[in-house]
Scaffold this motif. Structure first.
Motif, PDB file in Angstrom:
ATOM      1  N   PHE A   1       0.820  -0.982   8.655  1.00  0.00           N
ATOM      2  CA  PHE A   1       0.579  -2.170   7.823  1.00  0.00           C
ATOM      3  C   PHE A   1       1.640  -2.287   6.735  1.00  0.00           C
ATOM      4  N   GLN A   2       1.977  -1.179   6.092  1.00  0.00           N
ATOM      5  CA  GLN A   2       2.996  -1.215   5.048  1.00  0.00           C
ATOM      6  C   GLN A   2       4.329  -1.693   5.606  1.00  0.00           C
ATOM      7  N   GLU A   3       4.646  -1.260   6.822  1.00  0.00           N
ATOM      8  CA  GLU A   3       5.922  -1.652   7.436  1.00  0.00           C
ATOM      9  C   GLU A   3       5.849  -3.035   8.078  1.00  0.00           C
TER      10      GLU A   3
ATOM     11  N   ILE B   1       0.821  -1.214   0.000  1.00  0.00           N
ATOM     12  CA  ILE B   1       0.000   0.000   0.000  1.00  0.00           C
ATOM     13  C   ILE B   1       0.852   1.260   0.000  1.00  0.00           C
ATOM     14  N   ALA B   2       2.103   1.133  -0.436  1.00  0.00           N
ATOM     15  CA  ALA B   2       2.969   2.311  -0.491  1.00  0.00           C
ATOM     16  C   ALA B   2       2.426   3.345  -1.469  1.00  0.00           C
ATOM     17  N   GLU B   3       1.762   2.878  -2.531  1.00  0.00           N
ATOM     18  CA  GLU B   3       1.190   3.794  -3.517  1.00  0.00           C
ATOM     19  C   GLU B   3       0.208   4.753  -2.853  1.00  0.00           C
TER      20      GLU B   3
ATOM     21  N   LEU C   1       7.532   0.700  -2.511  1.00  0.00           N
ATOM     22  CA  LEU C   1       8.120   1.079  -1.239  1.00  0.00           C
ATOM     23  C   LEU C   1       7.798   2.521  -0.887  1.00  0.00           C
ATOM     24  N   THR C   2       7.716   2.800   0.405  1.00  0.00           N
ATOM     25  CA  THR C   2       7.619   4.179   0.860  1.00  0.00           C
ATOM     26  C   THR C   2       9.017   4.791   0.811  1.00  0.00           C
TER      27      THR C   2
END
Length: 404
Positions: free
Chosen positions: A259-261, A232-234, A364-365
């Motif tokens: 959640f992304q991490e 969900i980095a987008e 990725l963020t």
């Protein structure tokens, strides 16, 4: 359709009559009539779009907006860009759609019929007609006819996939209506995908702030609840998420970031900190076990992704500590990740370890990109050190051989 003296007279009568009823619109309506008399169709299109955005016009009764088309625009409709005509009539139908969606559908269908009667080739009409059909699909959804909406959306998606050089507004219309349908059906993953596609064709600056806020909330919930939505980095990197800042829903930003991490410990802390807000979201409450399962999977993926590609043999006890699971729970987690093709590898029951050969790529963020850069820098340093340790040997002719 040429503007005859009779139609010009009728247009003038309409403008004068409407200006008398709505003095606040008089200047804008007279500007339209002036451009109409001069046959400046492009400028007339722009002036019409300006009028449609004026609060004095949008606050008028819906029949006034439809009359603008029937008594004025329709006379020179063929002089306008087909897509512009579709966009203008879609706006004119909106207020009517709020109270009488069936009447709005009939109105837009009449516009499609008008376009089909024009002399333009079918290929030139495909995009504007598709645009109008997506407006009609949303009206069917508003009227409660989900089946018809689904039919139109699926047909529209297939048609769009076969078209080339399509205006961004048409792409946006298809993805937007698809997202509306999936929201109603609570298809979280499909809603997330359609909405992110929609946002790739529009800018948040072009949308009302309240629409951006609502979309940011819905997207955050869909990112958390969507089956198979593990990257969900987008969303985190998209400007739409900033509309949550300084609002009662700001905690969702922290939640999607966690959640992304894949940070399970931070997730538990957030659940405690924002317990009241979480309990106020029925979807999150009813899917609590799914959320726990998903954050645990993302915790595993994050752990494995953080390891060097040549050192992904991990003890089950390490995974257990990170995911807060017992050994049996870790094995079930690994089997789920393997069966969902999120990772590839083998579980060694004897050594109680798993060797992972591949982890599903994901966006990725910025913080994750920085971490990846640090890993690459370390790998480059290791490679340079290895090269420096290889002795040199020369062969006749002066060439250097390494490792001889």
């Amino acid at each position: 359709m040429a503007s005859s003296s009779a139609s010009a007279a009728a247009a003038r009568t309409y403008i004068e009559s409407t200006s008398g009823k709505y003095p606040a619109l008089a200047d804008s309506l007279n500007a339209l009539l002036d451009l109409y008399d001069k046959k400046l169709w492009h400028q007339l299109t722009l002036e019409t779009e300006t009028l449609l955005a004026e609060p004095a016009f949008t606050s008028c009764p819906s029949d006034v907006q439809i009359d603008l088309y029937q008594s004025f625009i329709k006379d020179f409709a063929y002089k306008l860009s087909s897509l512009k005509l579709a966009q203008i009539t879609a706006v004119l139908s909106q207020q009517h759609a709020q109270t009488e969606p069936r009447s709005a559908i009939a109105f837009l269908q009449s516009v499609i019929a008008l376009l089909q009667e024009s002399k333009e080739p079918p290929v030139a009409l495909a995009a504007p007609i598709l645009y109008l059909r997506m407006q009609i699909a949303s009206l069917h959804l508003r009227a409660g006819d989900e089946r018809k909406c689904k039919e139109l959306v699926e047909a529209g998606q297939a048609q769009l996939a076969a078209m080339e050089d399509v205006d961004a507004s048409v792409h946006a219309a298809v993805h937007h209506v698809a997202s509306l349908y999936h929201k109603v059906k609570q298809n979280f993953a499909e809603f997330y995908s359609s909405s992110m596609s929609y946002l790739s064709y529009v800018t948040t600056d072009a949308l009302p702030d309240d629409a951006c806020l609502g979309l940011a909330v819905d997207l955050s919930l869909a990112a958390l609840l969507g089956e198979g939505v593990y990257g969900i980095a987008e969303l985190i990197n998209h400007p739409v998420l900033r509309y949550l800042h300084n609002t009662p829903s700001a905690w969702l930003v922290d939640m999607v970031q966690v959640f992304q991490e894949g940070d399970l410990h931070a997730y538990d802390a957030l659940c405690t900190k924002h317990a009241a807000a979480l309990n106020a979201q029925p979807l999150l409450v009813s899917h609590a076990s799914k959320l726990r399962e998903k954050i645990t999977v993302m915790c595993l993926m994050s752990l494995l992704f953080s390891l060097p590609a040549d050192s992904r043999c991990v003890s089950l006890s390490v995974i257990a500590e990170r995911t807060k699971l017992d050994t049996a729970g870790v094995e079930r987690l690994l089997m789920k990740a393997l069966s969902a093709k999120l990772i590839e590898g083998e579980i060694d029951g004897v050594s109680s370890a798993v060797t992972v050969t591949w982890v599903q790529p994901r966006a990725l963020t910025l913080s994750q990109v920085r971490a990846l850069r640090n890993r690459l820098d370390a790998w480059i340093g290791k490679l340079e050190h290895t090269l420096m340790s290889i002795p040199e040997a020369r062969v006749p002719g002066g060439d250097v051989l390494l490792g001889v």
